[in-house]
Design a protein around this motif. Structure first.
Motif, PDB file in Angstrom:
ATOM      1  N   SER A 170       7.953   1.753   0.738  1.00 18.96           N
ATOM      2  CA  SER A 170       6.576   1.567   0.663  1.00 18.96           C
ATOM      3  C   SER A 170       5.921   2.076  -0.337  1.00 18.96           C
ATOM      4  CB  SER A 170       6.084   2.353   1.883  1.00 18.96           C
ATOM      5  OG  SER A 170       4.527   2.245   1.981  1.00 18.96           O
ATOM      6  N   ALA A 190       6.426  -2.902   1.227  1.00 22.40           N
ATOM      7  CA  ALA A 190       4.987  -2.808   1.727  1.00 22.40           C
ATOM      8  C   ALA A 190       4.223  -1.961   0.555  1.00 22.40           C
ATOM      9  CB  ALA A 190       4.722  -2.168   2.936  1.00 22.40           C
ATOM     10  N   ARG A 192       0.418  -0.546  -0.633  1.00 23.25           N
ATOM     11  CA  ARG A 192      -0.997  -0.284  -0.126  1.00 23.25           C
ATOM     12  C   ARG A 192      -2.155  -1.263  -0.865  1.00 23.25           C
ATOM     13  NH1 ARG A 192      -1.754   4.972   2.103  1.00 23.25           N
ATOM     14  NH2 ARG A 192      -4.341   4.363   1.725  1.00 23.25           N
ATOM     15  N   ASP A 227      -0.252  -3.505   2.939  1.00 22.33           N
ATOM     16  CA  ASP A 227      -0.846  -2.444   3.862  1.00 22.33           C
ATOM     17  C   ASP A 227      -2.189  -1.887   3.897  1.00 22.33           C
ATOM     18  OD1 ASP A 227      -0.537  -0.165   5.110  1.00 22.33           O
ATOM     19  OD2 ASP A 227       1.008   1.194   4.067  1.00 22.33           O
ATOM     20  N   PRO A 256       1.391  -3.407   8.374  1.00 28.21           N
ATOM     21  CA  PRO A 256       2.132  -2.263   9.258  1.00 28.21           C
ATOM     22  C   PRO A 256       1.429  -1.733  10.282  1.00 28.21           C
ATOM     23  CG  PRO A 256       2.623  -2.150   6.739  1.00 28.21           C
ATOM     24  CD  PRO A 256       1.583  -3.119   7.151  1.00 28.21           C
TER      25      PRO A 256
END
Length: 623
Positions: A170, A190, A192, A227, A256
């Motif tokens: 991530s 993933a 942000r 995310d 997520p």
């Protein structure tokens, strides 16, 4: 509005950009420690959370990752240069992986590129994580204004892959540098797309993160997910209705599902929301297409308004193609609408830019739809109200509504656009951040979200951002499904009936209604709409009806008893099953082909960006 409809083949494009490491083919479900524990997390707390996952039924519905955010590690490496758990708060931290695995759970940790993190230690740290049985790594950057993030994330990705252990990767990259959406899909599972809210995770935090994520649906898919931050369900800052709306949209957006509250202390209402298996099934749908906003309005019946915004460039996406005409208009290929400023005079302030039917103007001589393109490339594009401008402060699809605006000319890179000369069936690409101009409904009081599922059905979320409850209608025009449609309410867990044109439901203030809409059995005849004030019947051969009420919403649900109807239904289910298998396979093959092409060019797509060009980008560090 062809660009807003949902043909499955077009939306498969959204599933072709993810990292091809065989991990994260559906979004992860679990928990993150930061909001409730911050830097005070300890081993006892973590074990308590893990036990609560089992005791409160979270593991049974798919929640497996127990992720420790910052401050689990000691302030220095050991004598051999290895990372180590804080000896006071995690006396036997290296055994946490085993503790999780014996309970059917998984362990996640956060690291970063500096301090006591992994910069320069990628291989050693990746091997250390693998030896501890780590299943998830959140990798954070700490110098976003100066870090060259793609190479750093690439180094850790390669080190993790080399361990042979499947570790979900991530990217928690800050926005102060090159936006993660332009590079993270090729390097992580993933990434942000929204910052950590200051203070409590409240309703405004949810709205901000929703708006940040809405326009990014094209880049998510199996193996890589947008995310928009953890779930606020059970954290105490949301009402029960807000929690349902929040969870509905995170599930529909294929985000997520990482809880942020103390699981052992969450109230039963929050647990019930977080364990809605029908909503979770939408989140885990194998097609992996993120739902997005397809309609919004200031009233429940407002006509749709399209705004110019930006999104990651997708080759062949018709919603990102534009043509400059002999009438000095810039026409959006997908809709045939013209780029239109909302002011007839030059202003020093930002002016919104919408898409309206060509010729539908408010200025003398149609000046609000007339644009002048410079002969240089990158070009500047001007109109009566100013120069076409990328407003970073709105985020990628921010609550302010419109990202692409006009502003007084200043020569900055956010007023420079790359495009073919002449501009014919080609994208307009921002010189500032390499994002493409597109069109989408901007955030508004009332919204309809939708996305396709692997069995050919659609998920629909009617979202009421307003402070008052009201009736809202899902117009089937935006679903690209023809014929009578069976509507199922995923919070009532009931089939609500069969409808032809639209479906109306009562939506509470700050709440949402989450639906699954599919083709109805062919023997069923229907009414055209449902009504919250009268019972709308749905009949088929040997069909009886029963009435269901949802907070003032009354409609009818069919109960099939005819054997002929059963056989038709069985045929539909078999066909849907075949679709559910074939579509993900096709999407996966296309995805692998596209990904291999992408990885070879990850480091070169940023060569035209100067450090000064990124200073004004939306910046919010992420924990």
């Amino acid at each position: 509005f062809e660009m807003l409809r949902l043909p499955v083949l077009l939306l498969l494009v959204g599933a072709t950009l993810a990292l091809n490491n065989g991990i994260g083919l559906t979004p992860p479900l679990g928990w993150n420690s930061w909001y409730q524990y911050g830097s005070a997390i300890n081993q006892t707390d973590v074990m308590r959370i893990a036990d609560a996952f089992v005791a409160r039924g979270l593991r049974a519905v798919g929640y497996t990752y127990v992720n420790l955010d910052a401050s689990w590690q000691a302030s220095q490496r050991d004598l051999n240069g290895n990372l180590q758990f804080d000896p006071t708060r995690f006396p036997t931290g290296s055994t946490l992986g085993q503790y999780m695995h014996t309970r059917g759970l998984k362990l996640g940790l956060e690291s970063n590129d500096c301090y006591f993190g992994s910069l320069g230690y990628e291989t050693a740290d990746a091997n250390r994580f693998a030896s501890w049985g780590v299943d998830y790594l959140k990798y954070n950057d700490c110098n976003p204004q100066t870090d060259n993030m793609p190479p750093m994330y690439s180094a850790m990705m390669n080190a993790l892959n080399a361990t042979g252990r499947p570790i979900f990767f991530s990217a928690a990259a800050a926005y102060l540098g090159v936006p993660p959406v332009t590079w993270a899909p090729a390097l992580s599972n993933a990434w942000r797309v929204a910052g950590t809210p200051n203070g409590n995770y409240d309703y405004q935090s949810v709205l901000f993160n929703i708006d940040q994520n809405s326009g990014l649906w094209r880049i998510a898919g199996p193996g890589g997910w947008n995310d928009p931050d953890v779930l606020g369900v059970g954290m105490g800052g949301l009402t029960a209705q807000e929690e349902q709306a929040h969870f509905s949209l995170w599930c529909a957006m294929k985000a997520p599902l990482l809880l942020g509250g103390v699981v052992a202390e969450m109230n039963e209402s929050s647990i019930e929301t977080a364990t809605n298996t029908e909503a979770i099934a939408i989140n885990q749908d194998p097609l992996g297409v993120q739902a997005h906003r397809v309609w919004s309005g200031s009233t429940p019946t407002s006509p749709i308004v399209l705004s110019a915004t930006v999104a990651p460039c997708i080759t062949g996406d018709v919603s990102q193609l534009w043509t400059y005409t002999n009438s000095f208009q810039i026409v959006h290929n997908a809709t045939g609408y013209c780029l239109t400023t909302t002011s007839c005079t030059a202003l020093s302030a930002a002016v919104d830019v919408h898409l309206l039917p060509c010729g539908q103007t408010q200025c003398v001589g149609g000046q609000d739809q007339q644009w002048t393109l410079s002969s240089t490339n990158p070009m500047t594009i001007t109109t009566v109200s100013g120069t076409l401008d990328l407003n970073f402060q709105g985020g990628l699809d921010g609550k302010t509504g419109v990202l692409v605006q006009t502003f007084q000319s200043n020569g900055a890179t956010n007023q420079q656009w790359n495009g073919a000369t002449p501009l014919t069936n080609t994208p307009l690409v921002s010189q500032a951040n390499s994002l493409c101009v597109t069109a989408s409904p901007f955030s508004n009081t009332y919204e309809m979200w939708a996305g396709p599922l692997a069995d050919g059905s659609r998920v629909v979320v009617l979202f009421n951002r307003h402070g008052q409850s009201t009736n809202m209608t899902a117009n089937f025009t935006y679903l690209d499904l023809a014929g009578p449609l069976l509507v199922r309410d995923l919070w009532l867990h009931q089939d609500m009936g069969v409808f032809t044109d639209s479906y109306t439901a009562f939506v509470p203030s700050h709440g949402a209604v989450m639906l699954k809409v599919n083709l109805a059995p062919t023997t069923t005849t229907t009414t055209s709409t449902s009504s919250p004030t009268s019972t709308s019947t749905s009949t088929s051969t040997s069909t009886t009806t029963s009435t269901t009420t949802r907070t003032g919403h009354t409609t009818s649900a069919p109960h099939e008893s005819d054997t002929s109807s059963d056989s038709h239904l069985a045929a539909v289910l078999i066909a849907a099953g075949l679709v559910a298998v074939i579509i993900p396979v096709v999407g996966f093959l296309v995805w692998r082909w596209r990904q291999r092409r992408q990885l070879s060019g990850v480091s070169v797509q940023f060569s035209h960006l100067d450090d000064d060009d990124t200073d004004s980008m939306l910046g919010q560090s992420m924990s």
